[in-house]
Motif scaffolding. Structure first.
Motif, PDB file in Angstrom:
ATOM      1  N   SER A   1     -66.146  46.919-101.963  1.00  0.00           N
ATOM      2  CA  SER A   1     -64.973  46.616-102.776  1.00  0.00           C
ATOM      3  C   SER A   1     -64.245  45.424-102.166  1.00  0.00           C
ATOM      4  O   SER A   1     -64.455  45.065-101.010  1.00  0.00           O
ATOM      5  CB  SER A   1     -64.030  47.827-102.839  1.00  0.00           C
ATOM      6  N   GLY A   2     -63.392  44.799-102.975  1.00  0.00           N
ATOM      7  CA  GLY A   2     -62.588  43.688-102.491  1.00  0.00           C
ATOM      8  C   GLY A   2     -63.286  42.350-102.527  1.00  0.00           C
ATOM      9  O   GLY A   2     -62.739  41.337-102.064  1.00  0.00           O
TER      10      GLY A   2
ATOM     11  N   LYS B   1     -73.099  45.933 -94.826  1.00  0.00           N
ATOM     12  CA  LYS B   1     -71.675  46.125 -95.103  1.00  0.00           C
ATOM     13  C   LYS B   1     -70.802  45.365 -94.113  1.00  0.00           C
ATOM     14  O   LYS B   1     -69.699  44.919 -94.461  1.00  0.00           O
ATOM     15  CB  LYS B   1     -71.337  47.613 -95.111  1.00  0.00           C
TER      16      LYS B   1
ATOM     17  N   ASN C   1     -65.891  42.195-112.218  1.00  0.00           N
ATOM     18  CA  ASN C   1     -67.041  42.900-111.705  1.00  0.00           C
ATOM     19  C   ASN C   1     -66.778  44.396-111.736  1.00  0.00           C
ATOM     20  O   ASN C   1     -65.764  44.850-112.236  1.00  0.00           O
ATOM     21  CB  ASN C   1     -67.400  42.408-110.294  1.00  0.00           C
ATOM     22  N   ARG C   2     -67.690  45.188-111.157  1.00  0.00           N
ATOM     23  CA  ARG C   2     -67.574  46.638-111.300  1.00  0.00           C
ATOM     24  C   ARG C   2     -66.370  47.199-110.567  1.00  0.00           C
ATOM     25  O   ARG C   2     -65.969  48.341-110.813  1.00  0.00           O
ATOM     26  CB  ARG C   2     -68.857  47.302-110.780  1.00  0.00           C
ATOM     27  N   ASP C   3     -65.768  46.430-109.644  1.00  0.00           N
ATOM     28  CA  ASP C   3     -64.578  46.874-108.938  1.00  0.00           C
ATOM     29  C   ASP C   3     -63.308  46.409-109.628  1.00  0.00           C
ATOM     30  O   ASP C   3     -62.208  46.556-109.095  1.00  0.00           O
ATOM     31  CB  ASP C   3     -64.591  46.362-107.491  1.00  0.00           C
TER      32      ASP C   3
ATOM     33  N   LYS D   1     -65.561  38.807 -96.815  1.00  0.00           N
ATOM     34  CA  LYS D   1     -64.217  39.008 -97.376  1.00  0.00           C
ATOM     35  C   LYS D   1     -63.155  38.337 -96.523  1.00  0.00           C
ATOM     36  O   LYS D   1     -62.236  37.680 -97.035  1.00  0.00           O
ATOM     37  CB  LYS D   1     -63.930  40.506 -97.517  1.00  0.00           C
TER      38      LYS D   1
ATOM     39  N   ASN E   1     -66.341  40.056-105.110  1.00  0.00           N
ATOM     40  CA  ASN E   1     -67.259  40.038-106.243  1.00  0.00           C
ATOM     41  C   ASN E   1     -68.677  40.266-105.743  1.00  0.00           C
ATOM     42  O   ASN E   1     -69.149  39.544-104.858  1.00  0.00           O
ATOM     43  CB  ASN E   1     -67.184  38.699-106.976  1.00  0.00           C
TER      44      ASN E   1
ATOM     45  N   THR F   1     -74.862  48.450-101.801  1.00  0.00           N
ATOM     46  CA  THR F   1     -73.717  47.695-102.323  1.00  0.00           C
ATOM     47  C   THR F   1     -72.776  48.527-103.188  1.00  0.00           C
ATOM     48  O   THR F   1     -71.659  48.073-103.484  1.00  0.00           O
ATOM     49  CB  THR F   1     -74.195  46.486-103.151  1.00  0.00           C
ATOM     50  N   LYS F   2     -73.166  49.728-103.572  1.00  0.00           N
ATOM     51  CA  LYS F   2     -72.344  50.484-104.520  1.00  0.00           C
ATOM     52  C   LYS F   2     -70.972  50.837-103.974  1.00  0.00           C
ATOM     53  O   LYS F   2     -70.038  51.076-104.729  1.00  0.00           O
ATOM     54  CB  LYS F   2     -73.086  51.743-104.970  1.00  0.00           C
TER      55      LYS F   2
ATOM     56  N   ILE G   1     -62.454  43.283-110.300  1.00  0.00           N
ATOM     57  CA  ILE G   1     -61.930  42.051-109.727  1.00  0.00           C
ATOM     58  C   ILE G   1     -62.141  40.911-110.712  1.00  0.00           C
ATOM     59  O   ILE G   1     -63.256  40.680-111.183  1.00  0.00           O
ATOM     60  CB  ILE G   1     -62.636  41.719-108.397  1.00  0.00           C
TER      61      ILE G   1
END
Length: 309
Positions: free
Chosen positions: A266-267, A218, A2-4, A225, A269, A262-263, A6
């Motif tokens: 992190s940590g 968030k 994904n964009r992070d 997570k 998907n 959501t941008k 992962i």
């Protein structure tokens, strides 16, 4: 990834669903380019009342969760897969995603999974739920080969969730206000935690409701997570005309709102390709074939339904 950055297989080391997730169009964005899913609308009742929801059982033109053109039986669900595969044969996932909750009255859901698994052993089984009855049904889901579960978790704070739900019906007792919110949240966290520990691949859906939980998303992601959830999906609230929120003037959200929130996550998907599908959606994510079952060319390799209805 994904964009992070992962790895999409990161949390599947203890799960035999690795090969299946490579073909799951919702849990794997790359798979969405190649494979399709079919939603089987066998869940007729719901055990909670969400203020943003209005379920329509005979609505061919509206596209949002909780909407279907008709309810079907478990036996008809198998034949529906054959019908869809005649149009688009690369169906990799069969899911129960409404129009009610999959586990409010679990018999039809479980029967559907039994029949589909017997007829299409290569197809991954998936379901969506509000989580109220998830912990009570994990044994049955595991026995039927279900690998993927999506739980709608809109808040992890009772003071917020009490604004989202009008009532919760648990084992025949109706709860409202803080009692409803507290019970639902407790059952959701218990179900998610137990499901993750048993090897199910879990996705959390959170409906972004402006002025209600947008500032709280968030926090939900952080809880997801900590629970070991595989994927987090934020969906903009669609303003359903007959819903309670619509009647009191709560506005819907959009994809830009979702991106803004959501941008920074992190940590975990983060799903970026959700289509907020109908309960009877079928085919590729970018093309719902549910209204074209009798109009398109037939794929001769799809086979025929042999069940007696």
């Amino acid at each position: 990834m994904n964009r992070d950055g992962i790895d999409l297989k990161l949390k599947l080391d203890k799960n035999d669903g690795c090969l299946q997730i490579e073909k799951h169009p919702c849990f794997n964005k790359e798979a969405a380019e190649l494979y399709g899913r079919v939603h089987l609308p066998v869940a007729k009742t719901c055990n909670i009342s969400c203020n943003y929801c209005h379920r329509d059982y005979d609505c061919p033109n509206e596209s949002r969760p909780g909407v279907t053109s008709s309810l079907i039986t478990p036996e008809e669900a198998v034949c529906r897969i054959y019908d869809v595969k005649k149009i688009f044969n690369d169906i990799s996932v069969a899911a129960v995603a409404g129009p009610g909750d999959s586990l409010a009255e679990p018999y039809d859901t479980m029967k559907t999974f039994e029949l589909v698994r017997a007829e299409f052993p290569e197809v991954a089984l998936c379901m969506s739920t509000n989580g109220l009855n998830l912990a009570d049904n994990l044994n049955e889901l595991e026995d039927r080969g279900v690998k993927f579960i999506t739980v709608t978790l809109n808040a992890v704070d009772i003071s917020i969730s009490r604004k989202i739900y009008r009532y919760v019906n648990y084992k025949g007792v109706v709860y409202t206000d803080k009692d409803a919110a507290g019970l639902l949240l407790e059952r959701q966290i218990e179900g998610i935690d137990k499901a993750v520990k048993r090897g199910f691949t879990i996705k959390i859906n959170s409906v972004l409701i402006p002025g209600i939980n947008d500032f709280h998303i968030k926090d939900v992601a952080e809880k997801a997570k900590k629970l070991g959830v595989y994927m987090f999906n934020v969906m903009p609230m669609i303003s359903a005309e007959k819903s309670y929120f619509y009647k009191i003037g709560v506005k819907g959200a959009n994809r830009k709102d979702v991106i803004n929130i959501t941008k920074g996550l992190s940590g975990i998907n983060v799903m970026e390709h959700c289509r907020q599908c109908r309960s009877d959606a079928a085919g590729p994510l970018n093309e719902d074939l549910s209204k074209k079952l009798c109009e398109s060319e037939v794929d001769e390799d799809a086979g025929e339904c042999g069940l007696r209805l």
